[in-house]
Design a protein around this motif. Structure first.
Motif, PDB file in Angstrom:
ATOM      1  N   LYS A   1       0.874  -1.171   0.000  1.00 19.43           N
ATOM      2  CA  LYS A   1       0.000   0.000   0.000  1.00 19.43           C
ATOM      3  C   LYS A   1       0.913   1.222   0.000  1.00 19.43           C
ATOM      4  O   LYS A   1       1.745   1.382   0.894  1.00 19.43           O
ATOM      5  CB  LYS A   1      -0.901   0.007   1.234  1.00 19.43           C
ATOM      6  N   ILE A   2       0.749   2.074  -0.996  1.00 23.84           N
ATOM      7  CA  ILE A   2       1.619   3.245  -1.131  1.00 23.84           C
ATOM      8  C   ILE A   2       0.764   4.495  -1.309  1.00 23.84           C
ATOM      9  O   ILE A   2      -0.114   4.546  -2.177  1.00 23.84           O
ATOM     10  CB  ILE A   2       2.567   3.116  -2.340  1.00 23.84           C
ATOM     11  N   CYS A   3       1.029   5.498  -0.488  1.00 24.23           N
ATOM     12  CA  CYS A   3       0.333   6.780  -0.589  1.00 24.23           C
ATOM     13  C   CYS A   3       1.354   7.907  -0.731  1.00 24.23           C
ATOM     14  O   CYS A   3       2.504   7.774  -0.318  1.00 24.23           O
ATOM     15  CB  CYS A   3      -0.527   7.028   0.649  1.00 24.23           C
ATOM     16  N   ARG A   4       0.918   9.006  -1.304  1.00 23.94           N
ATOM     17  CA  ARG A   4       1.801  10.155  -1.494  1.00 23.94           C
ATOM     18  C   ARG A   4       1.119  11.422  -1.013  1.00 23.94           C
ATOM     19  O   ARG A   4      -0.026  11.396  -0.538  1.00 23.94           O
ATOM     20  CB  ARG A   4       2.160  10.303  -2.975  1.00 23.94           C
ATOM     21  N   VAL A   5       1.811  12.538  -1.138  1.00 28.39           N
ATOM     22  CA  VAL A   5       1.242  13.855  -0.848  1.00 28.39           C
ATOM     23  C   VAL A   5       1.086  14.560  -2.195  1.00 28.39           C
ATOM     24  O   VAL A   5       2.045  15.131  -2.714  1.00 28.39           O
ATOM     25  CB  VAL A   5       2.149  14.675   0.085  1.00 28.39           C
ATOM     26  N   PRO A   6      -0.087  14.501  -2.804  1.00 26.08           N
ATOM     27  CA  PRO A   6      -0.229  14.978  -4.184  1.00 26.08           C
ATOM     28  C   PRO A   6      -0.052  16.483  -4.349  1.00 26.08           C
ATOM     29  O   PRO A   6       0.395  16.944  -5.395  1.00 26.08           O
ATOM     30  CB  PRO A   6      -1.652  14.548  -4.560  1.00 26.08           C
ATOM     31  N   ALA A   7      -0.404  17.257  -3.335  1.00 25.05           N
ATOM     32  CA  ALA A   7      -0.278  18.713  -3.437  1.00 25.05           C
ATOM     33  C   ALA A   7      -0.066  19.295  -2.056  1.00 25.05           C
ATOM     34  O   ALA A   7      -1.001  19.367  -1.264  1.00 25.05           O
ATOM     35  CB  ALA A   7      -1.524  19.315  -4.087  1.00 25.05           C
ATOM     36  N   TYR A   8       1.163  19.680  -1.751  1.00 28.53           N
ATOM     37  CA  TYR A   8       1.447  20.231  -0.425  1.00 28.53           C
ATOM     38  C   TYR A   8       1.394  21.749  -0.440  1.00 28.53           C
ATOM     39  O   TYR A   8       0.809  22.373   0.428  1.00 28.53           O
ATOM     40  CB  TYR A   8       2.795  19.734   0.102  1.00 28.53           C
ATOM     41  N   SER A   9       2.015  22.372  -1.428  1.00 24.90           N
ATOM     42  CA  SER A   9       1.914  23.821  -1.605  1.00 24.90           C
ATOM     43  C   SER A   9       2.376  24.171  -3.005  1.00 24.90           C
ATOM     44  O   SER A   9       3.554  24.463  -3.219  1.00 24.90           O
ATOM     45  CB  SER A   9       2.760  24.572  -0.571  1.00 24.90           C
ATOM     46  N   PRO A  10       1.475  24.122  -3.960  1.00 23.97           N
ATOM     47  CA  PRO A  10       1.857  24.481  -5.331  1.00 23.97           C
ATOM     48  C   PRO A  10       2.477  25.878  -5.405  1.00 23.97           C
ATOM     49  O   PRO A  10       3.408  26.117  -6.191  1.00 23.97           O
ATOM     50  CB  PRO A  10       0.517  24.433  -6.084  1.00 23.97           C
ATOM     51  N   GLU A  11       1.980  26.773  -4.546  1.00 26.83           N
ATOM     52  CA  GLU A  11       2.484  28.151  -4.552  1.00 26.83           C
ATOM     53  C   GLU A  11       3.953  28.210  -4.156  1.00 26.83           C
ATOM     54  O   GLU A  11       4.716  29.041  -4.672  1.00 26.83           O
ATOM     55  CB  GLU A  11       1.650  29.032  -3.623  1.00 26.83           C
ATOM     56  N   ALA A  12       4.371  27.337  -3.224  1.00 24.54           N
ATOM     57  CA  ALA A  12       5.771  27.349  -2.779  1.00 24.54           C
ATOM     58  C   ALA A  12       6.712  27.107  -3.955  1.00 24.54           C
ATOM     59  O   ALA A  12       7.693  27.835  -4.151  1.00 24.54           O
ATOM     60  CB  ALA A  12       5.987  26.294  -1.696  1.00 24.54           C
ATOM     61  N   VAL A  13       6.430  26.079  -4.746  1.00 26.65           N
ATOM     62  CA  VAL A  13       7.302  25.734  -5.872  1.00 26.65           C
ATOM     63  C   VAL A  13       7.190  26.795  -6.969  1.00 26.65           C
ATOM     64  O   VAL A  13       8.199  27.215  -7.547  1.00 26.65           O
ATOM     65  CB  VAL A  13       6.946  24.345  -6.425  1.00 26.65           C
ATOM     66  N   ALA A  14       5.978  27.239  -7.240  1.00 24.22           N
ATOM     67  CA  ALA A  14       5.779  28.255  -8.286  1.00 24.22           C
ATOM     68  C   ALA A  14       6.496  29.554  -7.934  1.00 24.22           C
ATOM     69  O   ALA A  14       7.134  30.183  -8.789  1.00 24.22           O
ATOM     70  CB  ALA A  14       4.286  28.502  -8.474  1.00 24.22           C
ATOM     71  N   GLU A  15       6.412  29.964  -6.678  1.00 24.63           N
ATOM     72  CA  GLU A  15       7.068  31.198  -6.251  1.00 24.63           C
ATOM     73  C   GLU A  15       8.583  31.077  -6.340  1.00 24.63           C
ATOM     74  O   GLU A  15       9.282  32.031  -6.704  1.00 24.63           O
ATOM     75  CB  GLU A  15       6.632  31.557  -4.830  1.00 24.63           C
ATOM     76  N   HIS A  16       9.111  29.899  -6.008  1.00 22.82           N
ATOM     77  CA  HIS A  16      10.564  29.705  -6.108  1.00 22.82           C
ATOM     78  C   HIS A  16      11.009  29.769  -7.568  1.00 22.82           C
ATOM     79  O   HIS A  16      12.060  30.364  -7.876  1.00 22.82           O
ATOM     80  CB  HIS A  16      10.958  28.357  -5.505  1.00 22.82           C
ATOM     81  N   ALA A  17      10.232  29.160  -8.450  1.00 24.19           N
ATOM     82  CA  ALA A  17      10.564  29.212  -9.878  1.00 24.19           C
ATOM     83  C   ALA A  17      10.611  30.656 -10.356  1.00 24.19           C
ATOM     84  O   ALA A  17      11.528  31.056 -11.094  1.00 24.19           O
ATOM     85  CB  ALA A  17       9.539  28.417 -10.691  1.00 24.19           C
ATOM     86  N   PHE A  18       9.642  31.439  -9.908  1.00 26.27           N
ATOM     87  CA  PHE A  18       9.635  32.835 -10.347  1.00 26.27           C
ATOM     88  C   PHE A  18      10.737  33.636  -9.673  1.00 26.27           C
ATOM     89  O   PHE A  18      11.277  34.584 -10.256  1.00 26.27           O
ATOM     90  CB  PHE A  18       8.270  33.481 -10.104  1.00 26.27           C
ATOM     91  N   ALA A  19      11.089  33.265  -8.449  1.00 27.02           N
ATOM     92  CA  ALA A  19      12.225  33.926  -7.788  1.00 27.02           C
ATOM     93  C   ALA A  19      13.503  33.702  -8.593  1.00 27.02           C
ATOM     94  O   ALA A  19      14.348  34.613  -8.707  1.00 27.02           O
ATOM     95  CB  ALA A  19      12.391  33.387  -6.371  1.00 27.02           C
ATOM     96  N   MET A  20      13.644  32.512  -9.160  1.00 23.46           N
ATOM     97  CA  MET A  20      14.814  32.229  -9.990  1.00 23.46           C
ATOM     98  C   MET A  20      14.805  33.089 -11.251  1.00 23.46           C
ATOM     99  O   MET A  20      15.847  33.598 -11.681  1.00 23.46           O
ATOM    100  CB  MET A  20      14.867  30.742 -10.359  1.00 23.46           C
ATOM    101  N   ILE A  21      13.629  33.260 -11.831  1.00 24.38           N
ATOM    102  CA  ILE A  21      13.506  34.106 -13.022  1.00 24.38           C
ATOM    103  C   ILE A  21      13.898  35.545 -12.695  1.00 24.38           C
ATOM    104  O   ILE A  21      14.666  36.186 -13.425  1.00 24.38           O
ATOM    105  CB  ILE A  21      12.069  34.054 -13.574  1.00 24.38           C
ATOM    106  N   LEU A  22      13.398  36.065 -11.582  1.00 25.79           N
ATOM    107  CA  LEU A  22      13.703  37.442 -11.191  1.00 25.79           C
ATOM    108  C   LEU A  22      15.190  37.611 -10.878  1.00 25.79           C
ATOM    109  O   LEU A  22      15.801  38.626 -11.235  1.00 25.79           O
ATOM    110  CB  LEU A  22      12.864  37.831  -9.977  1.00 25.79           C
ATOM    111  N   THR A  23      15.764  36.618 -10.217  1.00 24.63           N
ATOM    112  CA  THR A  23      17.188  36.692  -9.885  1.00 24.63           C
ATOM    113  C   THR A  23      18.040  36.728 -11.143  1.00 24.63           C
ATOM    114  O   THR A  23      18.963  37.552 -11.272  1.00 24.63           O
ATOM    115  CB  THR A  23      17.593  35.492  -9.016  1.00 24.63           C
TER     116      THR A  23
END
Length: 332
Positions: free
Chosen positions: A93-115
């Motif tokens: 039996k295997i379970c995951r965390v499908p969505a913990y904080s989409p905003e966290a990853v999206a914001e980091h991606a955009f932080a990289m773009i701004l940097t």
């Protein structure tokens, strides 16, 4: 349930310990990564809790089965590290965390773009050296730029909302189109069309056999000269050697990665006193237009709290025999 938690850091323990009293589970934390050498640590436990670089291949699953451990909870969304066919065969039996904080990853991606676009990482280092010159720090506006998003799930969706807020033109590619994004002005294109028209490309798709090395010599050739490439998804979406060649030829003008194809032996470790043996990442770090972070896009207090909450709820469901809403199943 007695749970062996592998690859744990201080922030993992803190987030779980905060809410563990509300759940009938006993956690033992191991800093060690789960693999064929450490799997014996799971002896005597009812379940294991693992992260992105833990090994759940056939050999490890067989050993877990021998040890009587049949329950696995992943404290991450991705599961490309799991041999699902063997897990299904052995009845895990295997379970995951499908969505913990989409905003966290999206914001980091955009932080990289701004940097990268405003060279703030260079400016920070200059000021610390008492150098206030602006020479070589000219950047570019994001407003009006064309941004292509590959993968419009929860994280891609969150990223798109940020891009629209900056006044970017947003193009998207996904096997399943999101009608709500279309109403916001997002244009879905074929992958080839997106690659050829986007000045900034951000990857937000899962790693599957079909997406491995999605960015390769052939697809890079389709991109505009000087393109910015961002990856906060999975390292193997990018063929590193092809990206290095494209950086050398200036085909890729900017690269921001929070994940790396060979990150397993590097990320989440303090190797400051070690000799770096990975030639590819060493080469990447020589480029002034490359920004690398160590798989930290998920790392916010909100995301850690949600990971702990969902993981413990998954364990509750397994223990009670309830419906496993976050189960991972093998598709025949």
């Amino acid at each position: 349930m007695k749970v062996a938690c592998f690859s744990t850091k201080s922030y993992d323990r803190e987030s779980f310990d905060l809410i563990l009293p509300k759940h009938a589970h006993d956690f033992t934390y191991f800093e060690a990564k789960l693999d064929k050498h450490t799997v014996s640590l799971a002896k005597g436990f009812d379940a294991i809790c693992t992260f992105v670089n833990d090994h759940l291949d056939a050999s490890v699953l067989k050993k877990l089965n021998t040890l009587g451990v049949k329950n696995i909870v992943l404290r991450c969304a991705g599961y490309n590290q799991v041999d699902l066919e063997k897990a299904d065969e052995l009845g895990f039996k295997i379970c995951r965390v499908p969505a913990y904080s989409p905003e966290a990853v999206a914001e980091h991606a955009f932080a990289m773009i701004l940097t990268l676009s405003r060279k703030t990482h260079k400016a920070y280092n200059r000021i610390r050296d008492n150098n206030y010159s602006l020479e070589g720090l000219a950047g570019f506006n994001l407003n009006g730029k064309t941004v292509g998003i590959i993968g419009t799930g929860a994280i891609g969706h969150a990223f798109i909302k940020i891009a629209l807020g900056f006044g970017c033109k947003v193009l998207a590619y996904d096997l399943i189109e999101d009608k709500s994004l279309k109403t916001l002005g997002v244009e879905y294109l074929t992958l080839d069309e997106l690659l050829s028209q986007s000045q900034i490309i951000s990857l937000h798709c899962p790693l599957t056999p079909g997406t491995k090395h999605l960015v390769n010599a052939s697809t890079i050739e389709q991109m505009p000269d000087g393109v910015m490439l961002i990856n906060t998804s999975r390292g193997a979406l990018i063929e590193t050697k092809s990206v290095i060649k494209a950086l050398e030829s200036r085909k890729i003008g900017y690269l921001g990665i929070d994940v790396y194809e060979q990150e397993e032996d590097l990320f989440f470790k303090n190797l400051s006193e070690e000799i770096l043996m990975d030639e590819q990442i060493a080469r990447l770090m020589t480029f002034p237009n490359v920004l690398i972070t160590g798989h930290q896009a998920f790392l916010t207090k909100e995301a850690l709290a949600e990971i702990a909450k969902t993981t413990l709820q998954n364990l509750d469901a397994i223990a009670s025999g309830a419906n496993l809403v976050n189960a991972i199943k093998y598709s025949y």
